[in-house]
Design an enzyme around this catalytic site. Structure first.
Site, short mmCIF file in Angstrom:
data_model
loop_
_atom_site.label_atom_id
_atom_site.label_comp_id
_atom_site.label_asym_id
_atom_site.label_seq_id
_atom_site.Cartn_x
_atom_site.Cartn_y
_atom_site.Cartn_z
N TYR A 145 4.55 0.10 -9.99
CA TYR A 145 5.00 0.90 -8.85
C TYR A 145 4.96 2.37 -9.25
CZ TYR A 145 7.60 1.64 -4.47
OH TYR A 145 7.99 2.01 -3.21
N LYS A 149 0.81 -0.03 -6.92
CA LYS A 149 1.52 0.24 -5.67
C LYS A 149 1.93 1.70 -5.66
CE LYS A 149 5.55 -1.00 -2.89
NZ LYS A 149 6.86 -1.68 -2.86
#
Length: 303
Positions: free
Chosen positions: A140, A166
């Site tokens: 992330y 992400k």
């Protein structure tokens, strides 16, 4: 599910980030969690990201984390379960290995706790976690884990089970550089808060997969928008942006942390309450809940 199987599965549809259910005493409620997942299973999604940001990973004890992931693995059916993972390197490794033990299919590696770090430090952190598990890992990219394109490329080369990137930063120049450096070695996910509002821009940049927090309370609308953005149905996209997403984001922006609080408020409005958020987050006010309810009612039934 192998990392490569997970990489192929995730982009096939909507990504669901379920809330974590707390009872009236603020304790994890596994029975309510099962009911939530059963309700959401009526609406197609390609993966369940459990104990993520919307699932308040940051507020869960290790024991609660195990309970959330174990409950989801049992109740998820054929939908892959991707577990949140984070904090310092050694703690994150413990979470990763516990998720693997419980039968999760993959990990969403969130930024490390508190500290700012060099690119070399971030690279070492991610590498250590990837090497500690056989699960597929999605990094992330946000907050204090903002990876340079060269760092991501090196990680992709060194960590075979790193499968995804992400993005929660929204720097399309950096995203383009990352995609140019890494290519299709990784899958890319739009992970911005209320990702629908960025979906058109990310789609233009070559990223069509995104996470949907509003799927927790308006799943039909979330799927309608998902279908429209992929079909390039600009009229439907524009209408939903105007009538729901833009005013929703204005409401969400009133207080820090409302990205979670407003989703829990929405779930409560549609009869799928998950309890209150845990401190340091705060719940929406009665006035804000009334404004959100008016927006939801305009969308029509979601069941």
């Amino acid at each position: 599910m192998t990392p490569q199987e997970l990489k192929a599965a995730v982009p096939r549809g909507m990504l669901s980030f379920p809330l974590t259910d707390f009872d009236a005493n603020g304790e994890f409620d596994p029975a309510a969690c099962v009911r939530r997942l059963e309700w959401l299973s009526a609406y197609p999604s390609s993966a369940l990201f459990m104990a993520g940001g919307a699932g308040e990973f940051f507020s869960l004890t290790p024991k609660e984390f195990s309970a959330v992931i174990g409950t989801a693995v049992t109740a998820s059916g054929r939908t892959p379960v991707i577990a949140g993972c984070g904090y310092g390197t050694r703690t994150a490794i413990e979470y990763a290995q516990e998720a693997e033990r419980l039968g999760a299919d993959g990990l969403l590696l969130m930024p490390p706790y508190l500290v700012e770090a060099s690119q070399e430090g971030l690279r070492a952190h991610v590498t250590a976690i990837c090497r500690a598990t056989r699960l597929g890992v999605i990094i992330y990219n946000r907050a204090n884990c903002r990876l340079a394109a060269a760092t991501t490329a090196r990680l992709a080369n060194d960590c075979p089970n790193l499968i995804g990137f992400k993005d929660g930063v929204g720097d399309l120049e950096l995203l383009a550089a990352t995609r140019a450096a890494v290519g299709d070695r990784l899958l890319y996910v739009n992970g911005m808060p209320t990702a629908e509002t960025y979906a058109a821009a990310f789609r233009a940049a070559g990223v069509v997969t995104y996470s949907s927090a509003v799927f927790n309370f308006v799943p039909r609308t979330a799927l309608k928008f998902h279908a429209a953005i992929n079909a390039r149905d600009d009229a439907t996209v524009d209408a939903l942006m105007r009538d729901f997403f833009v005013p929703y984001v204005r409401l969400r922006a009133r207080q820090p942390g409302y990205a979670v609080s407003i989703v829990k408020a929405g779930a409560d409005i549609v009869g799928r309450g998950a309890g209150k958020v845990r401190p340091p987050l705060s719940d929406c006010t009665a006035e804000e809940i009334g404004e959100l309810q008016a927006l939801i009612e305009k969308l029509g039934p979601q069941d």
